[in-house]
Scaffold this motif. Structure first.
Motif, PDB file in Angstrom:
ATOM      1  N   HIS A   1       0.848  -1.211   0.000  1.00  0.00           N
ATOM      2  CA  HIS A   1       0.000   0.000   0.000  1.00  0.00           C
ATOM      3  C   HIS A   1       0.876   1.250   0.000  1.00  0.00           C
ATOM      4  O   HIS A   1       1.829   1.351   0.775  1.00  0.00           O
TER       5      HIS A   1
ATOM      6  N   HIS B   1       0.929   5.746  -1.540  1.00  0.00           N
ATOM      7  CA  HIS B   1       0.411   6.837  -2.372  1.00  0.00           C
ATOM      8  C   HIS B   1       1.621   7.686  -2.738  1.00  0.00           C
ATOM      9  O   HIS B   1       2.006   8.592  -1.993  1.00  0.00           O
TER      10      HIS B   1
ATOM     11  N   HIS C   1      -9.227   1.264   0.760  1.00  0.00           N
ATOM     12  CA  HIS C   1      -8.991   1.488   2.193  1.00  0.00           C
ATOM     13  C   HIS C   1     -10.190   0.951   2.961  1.00  0.00           C
ATOM     14  O   HIS C   1     -11.328   1.176   2.554  1.00  0.00           O
TER      15      HIS C   1
ATOM     16  N   HIS D   1      -5.155  -1.244   5.720  1.00  0.00           N
ATOM     17  CA  HIS D   1      -5.377  -0.939   7.146  1.00  0.00           C
ATOM     18  C   HIS D   1      -6.116  -2.029   7.912  1.00  0.00           C
ATOM     19  O   HIS D   1      -5.527  -2.700   8.740  1.00  0.00           O
TER      20      HIS D   1
ATOM     21  N   ASP E   1       2.152   2.837   3.240  1.00  0.00           N
ATOM     22  CA  ASP E   1       1.136   3.871   3.070  1.00  0.00           C
ATOM     23  C   ASP E   1       1.806   5.148   2.561  1.00  0.00           C
ATOM     24  O   ASP E   1       3.020   5.215   2.419  1.00  0.00           O
TER      25      ASP E   1
HETATM   26 ZN    ZN Z   1      -3.659   4.810   2.077  1.00  0.00          ZN
END
Ligand code: ZN
Length: 449
Positions: A65, A67, A231, A268, A319
């Motif tokens: 995961h 971004h 998510h 998550h 993340d």
């Molecule tokens: Zn995220």
């Protein structure tokens, strides 16, 4: 046909089913594949040798995961929980463009590679009108650096005016999001063994996406044979939102919408009760646990021990750097281990279990059985970490010392048998130039605020 021998590592940690570790082990790589693992002379004569002494070899790490675009918006909304943090950052992210995306992806993917990560996903869900071809840009950067890449075509279609959290300026129409998702798969997705690019379809979260986009994204992904990502159950805010709007908790909602199964993974999964954990495991759904981000945003602690014990597929994710503040997947191994012990010693993950999540577990989450372990026939994705310096003087078990100690930069990283990191530096790009460009574009982003 060329053969490379990674010669005489201190230990090769294979992460195979039996958890085999080979002291003094060597690895023979032939045409992007692992041809042999063992001690002594390999069965075939190598053309080149890489000195493995003073290193521990692990499978290349797998990040589930991320971004990448957030790399240029670090250190903001520092005291906020998820919703406050998002509300402060959405208007900044609304100005993302190709120059930003390229600079951010280069910094983020370089940092990941230097932390030993050979395969990474990215979840890009901010596509403002006129932002450009952001997915193509990041795929181009992954090619430049040589990492295996699973970008997710993310989307948001539930803006403020319809009761969602993001401002209307950053959401797409449902039809546009679906059309762009399909186009991304058709342009870039390669399902073959050893593939360097695979696309997943990834509506962002229950509070930024309509039910129609969730349901039709699932239909589309299944029709095209690609994975689904979103998510889920990250914070109590989100749980409240789901209960108030839909009368369901987040995982129940996913069940209703056809979003459980071996082709789905959630980022998550903090707020799962025991029944949810069993449901995730029983449906072979996957989880990307992101412990540093969850701590930074005060989200909570995911039930990773229970998920692993119930047999769910679990990997680690860094993340986005706006919540992690780094793209250091190696450091996330230690973080996952420490966080799992916060509630008491019984439920803790061992350092080897945490490494398994960051390698084999991540590969399972991304639907890949060709990477994630050092075994004959697997793709040659291998990270070598130093254990001969000051940081490791004193560790009787060098593997435990490596995994439990200070985070390390990979000495070497091979992906598909090719050097991505060599002698602690990127093999195909200039780290200092990437850093300069990242700072320059981040300043432009900040000055536009
Ligand atoms: Zn995220």
């Amino acid at each position: 046909m060329t053969r490379l021998l990674i010669d005489s590592c201190e230990v090769v940690v294979t992460v195979d089913d039996a958890g085999t570790e080979i002291a003094g082990g060597s690895i023979l790589v032939e045409d992007g594949t692992i041809a042999w693992v063992g001690t002594g002379d390999p069965p075939l004569k190598p053309d080149h040798r890489l000195d493995g002494r003073g290193t521990v070899a692990t499978p290349g790490l797998v990040n589930t995961h991320h971004h990448l675009y957030q790399t240029l918006t670090r250190g903001r909304a520092r005291d906020q929980g998820l919703f406050g943090w998002l509300v402060e950052l959405y208007p900044v992210w609304a100005r993302v463009d190709e120059e930003w995306e390229r600079a951010a992806a280069r910094v983020g993917l370089a940092q990941l590679a230097l932390s030993g990560c050979s395969t990474t996903t990215d979840h890009h869900y901010v596509h403002p009108a006129g932002a450009g071809d952001l997915l193509a840009v990041e795929i181009d950067v992954a090619r430049e650096l040589g990492v295996r890449f699973h970008p997710c075509r993310g989307s948001m279609d539930l803006g403020e005016r319809d009761g969602g959290l993001p401002p209307d300026s950053v959401v797409e129409t449902t039809d546009d999001a679906l059309a762009a998702s399909e186009e991304a798969v058709r342009r870039f997705h390669d399902p073959s063994i050893g593939s360097m690019v695979r696309i997943a379809i990834a509506p962002c979260s229950p509070f930024s996406v309509t039910e129609r986009l969730m349901r039709e994204s699932a239909d589309l992904a299944r029709q095209l044979g690609v994975l689904l990502h979103t998510h889920l159950a990250e914070t109590q805010d989100e749980e409240r939102f789901c209960v108030e709007r839909f009368g369901r908790r987040p995982l129940e909602l996913m069940d209703d919408w056809g979003w459980l199964g071996p082709d789905v993974w959630f980022a998550h999964a903090v707020y799962l009760d025991e029944k949810d954990v069993r449901r995730v495991a029983d449906t072979s759904s996957g989880v990307a646990s992101c412990p540093s981000s969850n701590l930074r945003l005060g989200a909570g602690i995911a039930p990773v021990r229970s998920l692993v014990d119930e047999g769910a597929r679990v990997g680690l994710g860094v993340d986005g750097p706006a919540s992690n503040e780094a793209s250091d997947l190696f450091g996330e191994i230690r973080q996952a281990m420490l966080v799992s012990r916060a509630m008491g010693p019984e439920g803790g993950l061992s350092e080897r279990e945490a490494l398994r999540l960051a390698t084999r577990g991540g590969a399972e989450v991304l639907g890949r059985d060709d990477v994630g372990s050092i075994e004959r026939g697997k793709r040659a994705d291998v990270a070598l970490f130093p254990v001969d310096g000051l940081d490791h003087a004193g560790a009787s078990d060098v593997v435990a010392g490596l995994l439990m100690g200070r985070t390390q930069r990979a000495r070497h990283l091979l992906v598909e048998g090719r050097f991505v990191v060599r002698d602690g530096r990127l093999a195909s790009a200039d780290e200092d130039e990437i850093a300069r460009e990242g700072r320059r574009v981040a300043q432009r982003v900040a000055s536009n605020a």
